[in-house]
Motif scaffolding. Structure first.
Motif, PDB file in Angstrom:
ATOM      1  N   THR A 137    -125.703  80.752  41.164  1.00 23.82           N
ATOM      2  CA  THR A 137    -125.637  80.728  42.621  1.00 23.82           C
ATOM      3  C   THR A 137    -124.507  81.601  43.144  1.00 23.82           C
ATOM      4  N   ALA A 138    -123.719  82.189  42.198  1.00 23.77           N
ATOM      5  CA  ALA A 138    -122.667  83.111  42.624  1.00 23.77           C
ATOM      6  C   ALA A 138    -123.310  84.481  42.769  1.00 23.77           C
ATOM      7  N   SER A 139    -124.247  84.585  43.712  1.00 21.00           N
ATOM      8  CA  SER A 139    -125.116  85.748  43.732  1.00 21.00           C
ATOM      9  C   SER A 139    -124.484  86.949  44.418  1.00 21.00           C
ATOM     10  N   SER A 140    -123.261  86.772  44.943  1.00 14.55           N
ATOM     11  CA  SER A 140    -122.687  87.907  45.655  1.00 14.55           C
ATOM     12  C   SER A 140    -121.781  88.741  44.756  1.00 14.55           C
ATOM     13  N   ASN A 159    -122.161  81.640  37.705  1.00 12.52           N
ATOM     14  CA  ASN A 159    -122.056  80.226  37.348  1.00 12.52           C
ATOM     15  C   ASN A 159    -123.400  79.754  36.825  1.00 12.52           C
ATOM     16  N   GLY A 161    -125.370  77.636  38.360  1.00 10.97           N
ATOM     17  CA  GLY A 161    -126.160  77.034  39.439  1.00 10.97           C
ATOM     18  C   GLY A 161    -127.567  77.613  39.532  1.00 10.97           C
ATOM     19  N   ASN A 163    -131.011  77.918  42.295  1.00 12.19           N
ATOM     20  CA  ASN A 163    -131.475  77.737  43.671  1.00 12.19           C
ATOM     21  C   ASN A 163    -132.948  77.393  43.700  1.00 12.19           C
ATOM     22  N   SER A 164    -133.292  76.565  44.685  1.00  7.11           N
ATOM     23  CA  SER A 164    -134.699  76.253  44.889  1.00  7.11           C
ATOM     24  C   SER A 164    -135.055  76.665  46.305  1.00  7.11           C
ATOM     25  N   VAL A 165    -136.301  77.060  46.486  1.00  4.72           N
ATOM     26  CA  VAL A 165    -136.730  77.473  47.813  1.00  4.72           C
ATOM     27  C   VAL A 165    -137.847  76.551  48.263  1.00  4.72           C
TER      28      VAL A 165
ATOM     29  N   SER B 124    -133.806  78.378  53.562  1.00  2.00           N
ATOM     30  CA  SER B 124    -133.918  78.062  52.140  1.00  2.00           C
ATOM     31  C   SER B 124    -134.244  79.320  51.338  1.00  2.00           C
ATOM     32  N   SER B 348    -120.412  77.505  46.097  1.00  2.00           N
ATOM     33  CA  SER B 348    -120.562  78.949  45.922  1.00  2.00           C
ATOM     34  C   SER B 348    -121.413  79.495  47.060  1.00  2.00           C
ATOM     35  N   GLY B 350    -123.710  81.673  47.193  1.00  2.00           N
ATOM     36  CA  GLY B 350    -125.124  81.993  46.994  1.00  2.00           C
ATOM     37  C   GLY B 350    -126.005  80.773  46.856  1.00  2.00           C
ATOM     38  N   SER B 351    -125.387  79.577  46.749  1.00  2.00           N
ATOM     39  CA  SER B 351    -126.200  78.381  46.518  1.00  2.00           C
ATOM     40  C   SER B 351    -126.917  77.966  47.802  1.00  2.00           C
ATOM     41  N   ASN B 352    -128.147  77.490  47.671  1.00  4.59           N
ATOM     42  CA  ASN B 352    -128.850  76.961  48.844  1.00  4.59           C
ATOM     43  C   ASN B 352    -129.211  75.501  48.610  1.00  4.59           C
TER      44      ASN B 352
END
Lengths: 300, 456
Positions: A137-140, A159, A161, A163-165, B124, B348, B350-352
């Motif tokens: 989730t550290a996508s930047s 990391n 982490g 993500n779910s959409v 999302s 963080s 980037g986390s959603n």
């Protein structure tokens, strides 16, 4: 029984009723809706609340599916490049393990494998619309950067982490695997295996090279397994898209049946209401002025 | 044996009686369209018969009076239905206004919930985009404003009903004073043995207007009519009227106080007053309380979901919605200043992970046992159903009232055809009576001429 001599209230009530029907018919034809205010049909108006919310959501879920699908496909194609890079590394390694190769050739192969390593790192640093696909989730921030202190020469900045959409009401699809799981896992380290192959090739020991090649083969199998995650996500998204399209149709047909107007029927109703109204008016005009006085001859 | 003069007397009496009948007929025709007018029928009786030496002679005709044709029972039913209709009409008008705030127009709560929900779904998929986060904030503002608009709209309808209470009470007092004074006149008329006629018409008309304003109960006694409100507070007793008063109650609305100082607000039923009180004290407060519960529970749930996550800058999610008063949540809900969406579940950027929690506040049940959309949908159903019930009740009572007025009109209404016929009848009778007089005159001349050579 004496007859009610006063026709006016009856006639007015009749006229008012036919005028109301006429107005309703006109409103339905002009708005194309049978429910314009909640009192027109309370149950339909109440169901429309859910329908309105659901319709907007399904639209958005469909957009999400489309967006996420390209992202998943980008990740999958990055992994596909990694797989072919690893295959290439295996054949180079096998070639290097062959005792007939000169030391100079082995050095050359080593540098080729080094090139493959950096190309795999480039794939691991793939970004999609500005965010890194394999950084958790550290996508930047770029997931892998060169680090001479690390045994593989690279360090992981991301990391673990995920993500779910949202692609449906309480349906969330997981769309990423962290790089630490794919490329630098503690048991099967893709980058580590490539880096070990480079070291073995540079050392020139055929047995060591052979061991390193089998390490890369294990890594290849592992990456291929990880690709299944993206293939699954892709197929889930595709089937969700089909479901959402169906849902859009369902919602819109529900909307039509709840508040829509059958135009042909509405037009007939309107013309019927017009006829009724004219008839009521004509009757009133005929009946109201009629009294006995109309028929009495004035005394001469 | 009656003389010529007896015939002359009969002729003159007939002239007078028929002239009276002609007057009554003319008056009926003149008042054919007067509201509340009751037709008057001339009462003819044969005058006292004289018995002269065993010979019975007719005494001619006498117009003993005019009889108003009315049915008190029917009038009472009409009064009751008038009260009922005017109550549902008042409610219907207010509800028609109230339901516009629940119509899907774009600025309503359903549309706002819909865009808020889809903005979260969009977030999302693009959780790190500042623009998408801003969209959620502005849809949140729209949602808060939609709640404010609906709550304020309902409050406006409520205060209009409150104003109507004060105005109606003033009208009631004017009417009861008039009725009391008419009762006094009527009592005098009846005491002298006359038909109430016009006075009674006026009184009935006023009573009907009064029943439009509030539900009343009427009892007849030998001192005249006694009118009370439905719960028994006196309005008129014979020639005495009792006025109602209004006073501001503890909740800021106008309370109705009867002449003995009792607060009778909650027991008033029927008429404009009953309808306005029902809307003000029952219907609208029930809608408002549902809106408030929804706004308060939804904002609490959403803020709780915010607290589980972190904003893009890594801070723990703060309150997204601010509700300054839980009792008036719908009118006071707003998006907190510089509110940020708590997108991330792990801090963080980037986390959603927390977006799903935020969205879940829309799909999960609130403490009320319903989701936000369902709670709102039930409210829409209730408002729509109340409005449509009020308007169909009004139609039903209207039909009933129309049939009662038709019955009343059949009994008391002026029929021009009938009056025209009567006019011809009395005209003929008058002409014939005049002929009696001229005949007697001719006979008198002949009698005087008897035995005389001179002709008079």
């Amino acid at each position: 029984m004496r007859v009610n001599p006063n026709l006016v209230p009856d006639i007015l009530a009749g006229l008012q009723q036919s005028q109301t029907t006429l107005n309703q018919a006109l409103e339905q034809v002009s708005t194309g809706k049978s429910v314009n205010v909640p009192s027109d049909n309370p149950a339909a108006a109440s169901e429309m609340v859910q329908n309105t919310i659901e319709t907007a959501n399904v639209d958005q879920y469909t957009q999400n599916v489309t967006g996420v699908l390209s992202q998943v496909q980008a990740a999958d194609s990055a992994l596909s490049s990694v797989v072919s890079s690893l295959n290439q590394a295996i054949s180079l390694g096998t070639e290097g393990a062959n005792g007939t190769e000169s030391a100079a050739n082995q050095q050359a192969i080593a540098s080729q494998v080094q090139g493959i390593l950096s190309s795999v790192v480039t794939q691991a640093n793939t970004s999609y619309e500005g965010s890194y696909l394999f950084g958790g989730t550290a996508s930047s921030q770029q997931p892998y950067t060169a680090d001479s202190s690390s045994p593989t020469g690279y360090t992981y900045n991301g990391n673990t982490g995920q993500n779910s959409v949202a692609v449906g009401d309480s349906t969330n699809i997981q769309i990423n695997l962290p790089g630490s799981q794919i490329f630098s896992n503690s048991t099967t380290n893709v980058l580590g295996s490539l880096s070990a192959l480079v070291t073995a090739l540079q050392g020139g020991n055929s047995t060591a090279i052979g061991t390193a090649v089998s390490g890369v083969t294990t890594a290849l199998n592992y990456v291929s397994q990880q690709r299944i995650f993206y293939a699954n996500a892709d197929s889930q998204l595709n089937s969700q898209e089909t479901y959402l399209q169906q849902e859009t149709v369902n919602l819109s047909s529900q909307q039509t049946s709840l508040v829509g107007v059958n135009m042909a029927q509405a037009a007939i109703n309107l013309s019927q209401a017009q006829t009724d109204n004219s008839a009521a008016l004509a009757a009133a005009a005929k009946v109201l002025p009629d009294t006995l006085l109309n028929y009495l001859v004035a005394p001469s | 044996m009656g003389g010529l003069s007896a015939s002359l007397l009969i002729g003159v009496q007939a002239l007078e009686a028929n002239q009276g009948a002609l007057n009554a007929t003319s008056n009926n025709i003149a008042n054919a369209n007067t509201p509340g007018y009751t037709r008057e029928v001339p009462q003819f009786t044969e005058a006292t018969v004289s018995d002269v030496n065993g010979e019975v002679l007719g005494g001619g005709v006498e117009l003993t009076g005019l009889q108003s044709v009315r049915d008190e029972l029917l009038n009472m039913q009409i009064d009751q239905q008038t009260s009922a209709q005017s109550s549902v009409d008042t409610q219907s008008t207010s509800l028609q206004q109230a339901q516009t705030y629940f119509t899907t127009t774009g600025g309503d709560i359903a549309s706002a919930l819909s865009s808020f929900s889809s903005s979260l779904a969009e977030l999302s998929a693009n959780s790190s985009s500042t623009a998408e986060q801003q969209t959620v904030v502005s849809s949140g503002q729209d949602l808060a404003e939609a709640f404010n608009t609906a709550a304020n709209g309902l409050t406006t309808v409520q205060s209009a009903a409150d104003t109507q209470v004060t105005q109606t009470v003033a009208q009631i007092n004017t009417l009861t004073a008039q009725i009391a004074s008419l009762n006094g006149q009527l009592w005098q008329l009846q005491a002298s043995g006359q038909d109430g006629g016009t006075v009674e018409d006026q009184r009935d008309q006023d009573v009907q207007q009064l029943s439009q304003l509030t539900g009343i109960s009427i009892t007849q006694s030998n001192t005249g009519e006694t009118i009370t409100t439905a719960n028994g507070s006196p309005l008129v007793m014979g020639s005495q009227s009792f006025s109602l008063q209004t006073a501001t109650g503890s909740n800021g609305t106008q309370q109705v106080i009867d002449s003995s100082g009792n607060n009778i607000t909650s027991s008033i039923q029927g008429g404009q007053l009953g309808g306005a009180i029902e809307i003000r004290d029952q219907t609208i407060p029930s809608y408002l309380s549902q809106l408030n519960t929804l706004a308060s529970q939804f904002s609490t749930a959403f803020n709780a979901a915010q607290a589980q996550g972190y904003t893009s800058s890594g801070a723990q999610g703060g309150n997204f919605f601010t509700v300054t008063s839980a009792a008036n949540a719908a009118s006071t809900i707003s998006v907190s200043n510089s509110a940020q969406v708590a997108v991330s579940s792990d801090g963080s950027s980037g986390s959603n992970g927390n977006v799903a929690n935020l969205s879940a506040t829309l799909t999960n049940k609130l403490p009320s046992g319903q989701t936000a959309a369902d709670a709102y949908a039930s409210l829409v159903y209730q408002v729509g159903n109340d409005t449509s019930t009020a308007s169909s009740n009004s139609t039903a009572i209207g039909d009933n009232l129309l049939s009662l007025t038709n019955q009343q009109s059949a009994i008391s209404g002026v029929n021009i055809d009938e009056e025209t016929t009567n006019l011809i009848k009395y005209q003929t009778a008058y002409e014939a009576a005049a002929r009696i007089v001229s005949t007697v005159q001719a006979l008198g001349t002949v009698t005087l001429d008897m035995g005389s050579t001179q002709s008079y």
